[in-house]
Design an enzyme around this catalytic site. Structure first.
Site, PDB file in Angstrom:
ATOM      1  N   CYS A   1      36.161  45.347  38.463  1.00 31.96           N
ATOM      2  CA  CYS A   1      36.767  45.854  39.717  1.00 31.96           C
ATOM      3  C   CYS A   1      37.451  47.189  39.461  1.00 31.96           C
ATOM      4  O   CYS A   1      37.322  48.128  40.255  1.00 31.96           O
ATOM      5  CB  CYS A   1      37.792  44.850  40.267  1.00 31.96           C
ATOM      6  SG  CYS A   1      37.113  43.219  40.629  1.00 31.96           S
TER       7      CYS A   1
ATOM      8  N   CYS B   1      40.700  42.011  37.031  1.00 34.25           N
ATOM      9  CA  CYS B   1      39.231  42.105  36.937  1.00 34.25           C
ATOM     10  C   CYS B   1      38.801  43.468  36.404  1.00 34.25           C
ATOM     11  O   CYS B   1      38.940  44.474  37.096  1.00 34.25           O
ATOM     12  CB  CYS B   1      38.643  41.833  38.323  1.00 34.25           C
ATOM     13  SG  CYS B   1      36.891  42.219  38.500  1.00 34.25           S
TER      14      CYS B   1
END
Length: 138
Positions: free
Chosen positions: A62, A59
């Protein structure tokens, strides 16, 4: 792969908030559901705020917010920070109804008190400030 994502993101604008290599991380990663459940059950007796960071290794957002989360963990030493990889522990992510990443769930005494979905550093910091200050009068 993580370094590939980081290089594609150009390191991110919030990288200056990353702790130095001599700083041990205050974010506790969990790699087993049993270990997570034990930690979570133990936290139910405490009025300490816990911030659960739901993320995934692939991600990009993230990875982008990670240095800011590390900085918050260093700043708010009275707050418990936990990290859950949704691919490693999908049952835990499902239990907390995580549908997008990153998702930050703020928990006190085993109950969700707030949530931030997405790369919203300022919002997350404000909610941590708010909930860590609210101590029950019992």
């Amino acid at each position: 792969m993580g370094s590939l994502v980081s290089s594609l993101l150009g390191g991110g604008e919030i990288a200056e908030a990353a702790p130095s290599s001599s700083d041990p991380s205050r974010i506790m990663p969990f790699h087993s559901s049993a270990r997570w459940q034990l930690h979570f059950n133990n936290s139910k007796d405490s009025s300490q705020l816990m911030v659960i960071d739901f993320a995934a290794s692939w991600c990009g957002p993230c990875k982008f917010i990670e240095p800011a989360v590390h900085a918050m963990a260093s700043k708010f030493t009275d707050v418990d920070f936990a990290k859950i990889d949704v691919d490693e522990l999908p049952d835990v992510a499902q239990e907390f109804r995580v549908q997008a990443m990153p998702t930050f769930v703020l928990v006190k005494k085993g109950k969700e008190v707030d949530r931030v979905v997405g790369v919203k550093k300022d919002e997350l910091e404000k909610k941590i400030e708010k909930h860590r200050a609210l101590q029950p009068s019992s």
